[in-house]
Design a protein around this motif. Structure first.
Motif, PDB file in Angstrom:
ATOM      1  N   LEU A   1      28.167 -18.375 -58.787  1.00 50.45           N
ATOM      2  CA  LEU A   1      29.335 -19.082 -59.466  1.00 50.45           C
ATOM      3  C   LEU A   1      28.908 -20.039 -60.442  1.00 50.45           C
ATOM      4  CD1 LEU A   1      31.629 -19.347 -56.424  1.00 50.45           C
ATOM      5  CD2 LEU A   1      32.010 -18.219 -58.581  1.00 50.45           C
ATOM      6  N   LEU A   2      27.834 -20.892 -59.886  1.00 43.77           N
ATOM      7  CA  LEU A   2      27.195 -22.232 -60.511  1.00 43.77           C
ATOM      8  C   LEU A   2      27.083 -21.761 -62.014  1.00 43.77           C
ATOM      9  CD1 LEU A   2      26.824 -25.278 -60.838  1.00 43.77           C
ATOM     10  CD2 LEU A   2      24.619 -24.963 -59.779  1.00 43.77           C
ATOM     11  N   ASP A   3      25.852 -20.432 -61.928  1.00 45.73           N
ATOM     12  CA  ASP A   3      25.296 -19.976 -63.050  1.00 45.73           C
ATOM     13  C   ASP A   3      26.390 -19.710 -64.138  1.00 45.73           C
ATOM     14  OD1 ASP A   3      22.509 -18.858 -64.210  1.00 45.73           O
ATOM     15  OD2 ASP A   3      24.246 -17.312 -64.511  1.00 45.73           O
ATOM     16  N   GLU A   4      27.237 -19.048 -63.464  1.00 46.21           N
ATOM     17  CA  GLU A   4      28.337 -18.620 -64.561  1.00 46.21           C
ATOM     18  C   GLU A   4      29.309 -19.734 -65.147  1.00 46.21           C
ATOM     19  OE1 GLU A   4      28.934 -15.583 -65.360  1.00 46.21           O
ATOM     20  OE2 GLU A   4      30.941 -15.554 -66.452  1.00 46.21           O
ATOM     21  N   SER A   5      29.539 -20.574 -64.254  1.00 41.83           N
ATOM     22  CA  SER A   5      30.343 -21.768 -64.780  1.00 41.83           C
ATOM     23  C   SER A   5      29.550 -22.547 -65.849  1.00 41.83           C
ATOM     24  CB  SER A   5      30.549 -22.793 -63.567  1.00 41.83           C
ATOM     25  OG  SER A   5      31.212 -22.013 -62.572  1.00 41.83           O
ATOM     26  N   VAL A   6      28.302 -22.708 -65.424  1.00 38.39           N
ATOM     27  CA  VAL A   6      27.285 -23.594 -66.658  1.00 38.39           C
ATOM     28  C   VAL A   6      27.334 -22.880 -68.051  1.00 38.39           C
ATOM     29  CG1 VAL A   6      25.094 -24.208 -67.164  1.00 38.39           C
ATOM     30  CG2 VAL A   6      26.022 -24.886 -64.884  1.00 38.39           C
ATOM     31  N   ARG A   7      27.153 -21.338 -67.758  1.00 34.88           N
ATOM     32  CA  ARG A   7      27.284 -20.690 -68.895  1.00 34.88           C
ATOM     33  C   ARG A   7      28.592 -21.047 -69.751  1.00 34.88           C
ATOM     34  NH1 ARG A   7      27.542 -15.388 -70.226  1.00 34.88           N
ATOM     35  NH2 ARG A   7      28.536 -14.991 -68.309  1.00 34.88           N
ATOM     36  N   GLU A   8      29.776 -20.759 -68.959  1.00 36.12           N
ATOM     37  CA  GLU A   8      30.920 -20.932 -69.795  1.00 36.12           C
ATOM     38  C   GLU A   8      31.352 -22.155 -70.543  1.00 36.12           C
ATOM     39  OE1 GLU A   8      32.906 -18.754 -70.158  1.00 36.12           O
ATOM     40  OE2 GLU A   8      32.936 -17.085 -68.760  1.00 36.12           O
ATOM     41  N   LEU A   9      30.976 -23.430 -69.498  1.00 38.75           N
ATOM     42  CA  LEU A   9      31.089 -24.487 -70.201  1.00 38.75           C
ATOM     43  C   LEU A   9      30.512 -24.937 -71.278  1.00 38.75           C
ATOM     44  CD1 LEU A   9      32.412 -27.551 -69.530  1.00 38.75           C
ATOM     45  CD2 LEU A   9      30.218 -27.907 -68.335  1.00 38.75           C
ATOM     46  N   LEU A  10      29.146 -24.294 -71.575  1.00 42.24           N
ATOM     47  CA  LEU A  10      28.571 -24.682 -72.541  1.00 42.24           C
ATOM     48  C   LEU A  10      28.973 -24.228 -73.952  1.00 42.24           C
ATOM     49  CD1 LEU A  10      24.732 -24.482 -71.200  1.00 42.24           C
ATOM     50  CD2 LEU A  10      25.956 -26.463 -72.028  1.00 42.24           C
ATOM     51  N   ASP A  11      29.754 -23.087 -73.740  1.00 35.83           N
ATOM     52  CA  ASP A  11      30.641 -22.440 -74.908  1.00 35.83           C
ATOM     53  C   ASP A  11      31.900 -23.216 -75.430  1.00 35.83           C
ATOM     54  OD1 ASP A  11      29.139 -20.255 -75.373  1.00 35.83           O
ATOM     55  OD2 ASP A  11      30.266 -18.832 -74.313  1.00 35.83           O
TER      56      ASP A  11
ATOM     57  N   ARG B   1      17.599 -23.220 -66.259  1.00 36.92           N
ATOM     58  CA  ARG B   1      17.791 -22.050 -67.096  1.00 36.92           C
ATOM     59  C   ARG B   1      18.607 -22.148 -68.110  1.00 36.92           C
ATOM     60  NH1 ARG B   1      20.293 -18.317 -62.946  1.00 36.92           N
ATOM     61  NH2 ARG B   1      18.476 -18.444 -62.043  1.00 36.92           N
ATOM     62  N   HIS B   2      19.606 -23.031 -67.917  1.00 33.85           N
ATOM     63  CA  HIS B   2      20.740 -23.403 -69.055  1.00 33.85           C
ATOM     64  C   HIS B   2      20.284 -24.675 -69.997  1.00 33.85           C
ATOM     65  CE1 HIS B   2      23.111 -19.903 -67.692  1.00 33.85           C
ATOM     66  NE2 HIS B   2      22.984 -20.337 -66.609  1.00 33.85           N
ATOM     67  N   ARG B   3      19.522 -25.303 -69.693  1.00 35.47           N
ATOM     68  CA  ARG B   3      19.024 -26.571 -70.088  1.00 35.47           C
ATOM     69  C   ARG B   3      20.249 -27.456 -69.974  1.00 35.47           C
ATOM     70  NH1 ARG B   3      14.343 -25.742 -73.793  1.00 35.47           N
ATOM     71  NH2 ARG B   3      14.129 -23.909 -73.845  1.00 35.47           N
ATOM     72  N   PHE B   4      20.969 -27.361 -68.960  1.00 35.10           N
ATOM     73  CA  PHE B   4      21.930 -28.301 -68.669  1.00 35.10           C
ATOM     74  C   PHE B   4      21.782 -29.391 -67.941  1.00 35.10           C
ATOM     75  CE2 PHE B   4      26.045 -28.842 -66.155  1.00 35.10           C
ATOM     76  CZ  PHE B   4      26.881 -28.899 -67.110  1.00 35.10           C
ATOM     77  N   PRO B   5      22.069 -30.535 -68.510  1.00 34.86           N
ATOM     78  CA  PRO B   5      21.417 -31.828 -67.938  1.00 34.86           C
ATOM     79  C   PRO B   5      22.273 -32.194 -66.634  1.00 34.86           C
ATOM     80  CG  PRO B   5      23.332 -32.311 -69.863  1.00 34.86           C
ATOM     81  CD  PRO B   5      22.921 -30.769 -69.667  1.00 34.86           C
ATOM     82  N   GLY B   6      21.505 -32.561 -65.577  1.00 31.40           N
ATOM     83  CA  GLY B   6      21.835 -32.800 -64.282  1.00 31.40           C
ATOM     84  C   GLY B   6      23.024 -33.833 -64.189  1.00 31.40           C
ATOM     85  N   ARG B   7      23.208 -34.827 -65.269  1.00 32.66           N
ATOM     86  CA  ARG B   7      24.284 -35.740 -65.371  1.00 32.66           C
ATOM     87  C   ARG B   7      25.561 -35.190 -65.611  1.00 32.66           C
ATOM     88  NH1 ARG B   7      25.128 -36.210 -70.396  1.00 32.66           N
ATOM     89  NH2 ARG B   7      23.197 -35.710 -71.733  1.00 32.66           N
TER      90      ARG B   7
END
Ligand code: C2E
Ligand code: MG
Ligand code: MG
Ligand code: MG
Length: 287
Positions: free
Chosen positions: A101-111, A142-148
């Motif tokens: 779920l987290l992986d999928e959510s981050v992938r979506e949000l970045l779009d 994996r997504h270079r998604f910032p922790g903040r």
């Protein structure tokens, strides 16, 4: 006649037992089937994230999206997360489900054309796992998604299981820039000590207190008290379950910073998110 009556009673008794056995057997079969279906659903990543915007109710901007798991069962329709999340915990499937779920959510949000963050629910059993921060870090990297841009929602139940463990996990997450929100605030026990003992950045006032705040005097006293407390402890506050305009107005007047609820926006699948940016609900939230 007495004999007959006794015979009848016995027969009924036996009948009831047989009936009861059948019912119990059926329930067990059904639960076993649901467990098997859940296992398949997790393996096939058939449980998907829905997103509910959390608005800054002072500006109307979307601050974050809360990720809410949705499982559409072939024959049962949507199974509520309050039912399948505990089941996934019992079956040892929660880590796998949560990571997907987290992986999928981050992938979506970045779009999406937004700087908003993600607010992600973590169950008590996951919070007891010393691996949690590392698992989250792997996905973010994996997504270079910032922790903040990530906030983790936990309940007091999770914290109270082991306060030292909780402190360690929160420190590890904080080192990655990830913040912690205390979910369903007010429904657990020892809320106040949790607030001062742990570096929590936000509380989410439970829906049960937000309901009818504008009219139910008890709830309005509780909520304005919690908001005053939060302010004195420098905590951010999200009010959950805003269903009416009057609730939103009350919250804004009492300096609550964020809010979510059906009045502002229901949880929606990723495919419907872009519409939110076309017609910003900002206006409604900002009043
Ligand atoms: P929660 O984290 O407190 O989530 C808020 C719940 O309130 C969600 O229910 C949401 O759909 C619902 N809600 C939002 N606005 C309103 C409103 O205005 N009125 C009403 N009546 N309800 C509103 P949902 O999606 O059924 O989730 C229930 C609970 O299941 C969540 O409560 C959370 O504890 C858990 N959950 C959901 N997804 C996950 C997940 O991915 N992981 C974990 N660990 N737990 C999850
Ligand atoms: Mg939540
Ligand atoms: Mg909640
Ligand atoms: Mg809840």
């Amino acid at each position: 006649h007495a004999d007959q009556a006794m015979y009848k009673a016995k027969a009924n008794g036996r009948d009831n037992i047989v009936h009861y056995d059948q019912e119990l057997g059926e329930q067990l079969r059904e639960t076993a089937q649901l467990q098997a279906d859940l296992k398949d659903a997790v393996e096939q990543a058939a449980i998907v994230p829905y997103f509910q915007p959390i608005y800054d109710i002072r500006t109307g901007e979307i601050r974050a999206f809360e990720v809410l798991a949705r499982w559409r069962h072939d024959t049962r329709g949507f199974v509520p997360p309050d039912l399948f999340i505990p089941l996934a915990e019992d079956l040892g499937l929660i880590d796998r489900l949560s990571e997907t779920l987290l992986d999928e959510s981050v992938r979506e949000l970045l779009d999406w054309p937004t700087e908003a963050g993600l607010s992600f629910n973590i169950s008590p059993t996951q919070f007891s796992n010393s691996d949690l921060a590392r698992r989250i870090a792997t996905i973010l990297r994996r997504h270079r998604f910032p922790g903040r841009r990530l906030e983790i929602e936990i309940t007091e139940r999770a914290v109270l299981r082991d306060i030292n463990q909780a402190r360690n996990v929160i420190a590890e997450l904080a080192a990655m820039g990830v913040k912690i929100a205390l979910d369903d605030f007010g429904t657990g026990t020892s809320s106040l000590s949790t607030l001062t003992q742990l570096p929590i950045s936000r509380i989410k006032i439970d829906r049960s207190f937000v309901t009818d705040i504008a009219t139910a005097s008890q709830n309005s006293k509780i909520v304005s008290g919690v908001l005053a407390l939060a302010q004195s402890l420098s905590l951010n506050v999200t009010a959950e379950g805003i269903e009416h305009e009057e609730e939103l107005i009350f919250l804004r007047e009492h300096d609550c910073d964020c809010g979510q609820g059906y009045y502002l926006c229901r949880p929606v699948p990723a495919s419907e998110i872009l519409k939110l940016f076309d017609v910003p609900k900002a206006q409604a939230a900002a009043g």
